[in-house]
Design a protein around this motif. Sequence first.
Motif, short mmCIF file in Angstrom:
data_model
loop_
_atom_site.label_atom_id
_atom_site.label_comp_id
_atom_site.label_asym_id
_atom_site.label_seq_id
_atom_site.Cartn_x
_atom_site.Cartn_y
_atom_site.Cartn_z
N PRO A 169 0.41 -1.49 -0.03
CA PRO A 169 -0.14 0.07 0.08
C PRO A 169 1.01 1.21 0.24
N ARG A 170 2.15 0.81 0.40
CA ARG A 170 3.00 2.41 0.03
C ARG A 170 2.96 2.87 -0.82
N LEU A 171 3.68 1.36 -2.05
CA LEU A 171 3.71 2.27 -3.44
C LEU A 171 2.27 2.43 -3.60
N ARG A 172 1.26 1.99 -3.52
CA ARG A 172 0.32 2.37 -4.21
C ARG A 172 -0.52 4.34 -3.86
N GLN A 173 0.42 4.30 -2.67
CA GLN A 173 -0.01 6.15 -2.24
C GLN A 173 1.12 7.08 -2.60
N LEU A 174 2.65 5.99 -2.73
CA LEU A 174 3.59 7.36 -3.21
C LEU A 174 2.69 7.44 -4.58
N PHE A 175 2.34 6.38 -6.01
CA PHE A 175 2.36 6.80 -7.23
C PHE A 175 1.35 7.36 -7.22
N GLY A 176 0.53 6.45 -6.50
CA GLY A 176 -1.19 8.26 -6.48
C GLY A 176 -0.92 9.32 -6.40
N ARG A 177 0.64 10.02 -5.53
CA ARG A 177 0.71 11.47 -5.77
C ARG A 177 0.61 11.99 -6.67
N TYR A 178 1.65 11.01 -7.63
CA TYR A 178 1.32 12.58 -9.13
C TYR A 178 -0.05 12.76 -9.74
N ALA A 179 -1.12 12.42 -9.28
CA ALA A 179 -2.22 12.68 -9.34
C ALA A 179 -2.47 14.59 -9.15
N THR A 180 -1.58 14.35 -7.42
CA THR A 180 -1.46 15.64 -7.29
C THR A 180 -0.84 17.16 -8.06
#
Length: 518
Positions: free
Chosen positions: A182-193
Amino acid sequence: MERIVVIGAGVGGLAAAMRLAHSGADVTVVEAHGTPGGKMRTLPSPAGPVDAGPTVLTLRHVFDDLFSASGTRLEDHVTLVREDILARHWWPDGSSLDLHADRDDSARAIRAFAGVQAEDQFRAFAARTSALFDAFDAPLMRAPEPSPVAIALQVAMRPSLFPAIGAVSTMARKLALEFRDPRLRQLFGRYATYVGGSPYQAPAVLRLVADAEARGVWSVTGGMHNLARAMARVASDNGADLRFNSPVDRIEVQGGKTTSVLLSSGERLKADTVIFAGDPNALHSGLMGQSTQAAISKTAVQPRSLSAEVWAFAATPVGPDLARHNVFFNADPRTEFDPISAGNPAEDPTVYVCAQDRGTGQTPPEVERFETIVNAPPTTADQPEDTHACRTRTFTALAARGLRFSPDPPDSALTTPSGFNALFPASHGSLYGRSPHGAMATFARPTARTRIPGLYLAGGGAHPGAGVPMAALSGLHAAAAILTDRTSTSTSRRTGTRGGTSTASPTVGPAPSPSSPS
């Protein structure tokens, strides 16, 4: 000689001015603020000017091409340093992860961080996002007027892209299939911002933003604002007249075409062509006069993207070893993005920290310059937010992760969503223009040409969207549209340039996407 007035000296307006002045047009740039750069701004501190806007330069080739098309070289005006570490990431459980300029180094770091399976998943993810970026660069980002049909043709020619796009999926859903940790999902999801969105609402294709950063991150020696100053200098050297502290009252239209720009001082600037390089919502809302309200549709500017609470200050840090770019995640991204989607600030946000005096080859001084960014919803309120609450959200979150600053930043170091709305009128504080949420959001964003002949758009609110290189491309799209339209209404190419020489080519073709790191 064609008279062109550019309203706004942000990156998009400056890029258009550079190209058009070099072509021989009579270009005047009017800017309400006292310095160039728009959102690429600074605040004063005991350690010198601190960047209070964009901190990351990616896709360097866009600026190499821009300066080359303006008759000079980027490296003759600014010093760029490629960062070995793209960003350092921290989690509340004490774990941390560096992403590197070398993808193999990133893969090895992820293996040490989360295991062999995570490394394999990252390598597959990197291959997919790289293919997406290569496929969408020309028909989308570099196309003056992107078309869903052109995108569909790209996918038809490369069927393997279809599952990578995730056409009916969000970034969060797609990342949940691509990463088990889940940490990697959170990291790469941050690029939406990066484009003003939430991973839970942004389309999955925006995962390609991660690849844009993976192709290279540069720091500008002295600060990002030096890039804006260099762009202004080149525009001026090519003959553009840059006028600061010159707010605009309205754009004037007669006979269905732009004729002039009226400054707040009462001065009227005659204009055959006007480029509006502010937030396009200012046109739609009537801020530039009733005659330009119909220039773009409501769907081109609404809904709005994210805003932010930004602190820019100088201090001595105490705590973990910082890289230049750092992200301090919260435990659950839902607790950040769900409140923001509802129009409320997140009480336990992720905090981005730019340590502006750190990076490749740098030894930080005792007192360093910092910029922190916490995502926030846009606002229509004119009253400033609660400074104490903003301070608590940022610095309590960082203290919980072990990072403190001495001394505490002054209140003057803060810019809130309403502060951004005041700086950039009619923006609602949104830093990225229209929201990227929804599968067709990219095609809803306004392009360079408007419904009013002689009125064009540039800047992060216009196609191809938010981010420093995208804003520059918008300026080049505007310049190309103007030069093309000028040629189509003339029987011959004009030769009336400053100095009496022939103009450059009247069209600006999109530069090919380089295979080298950007």
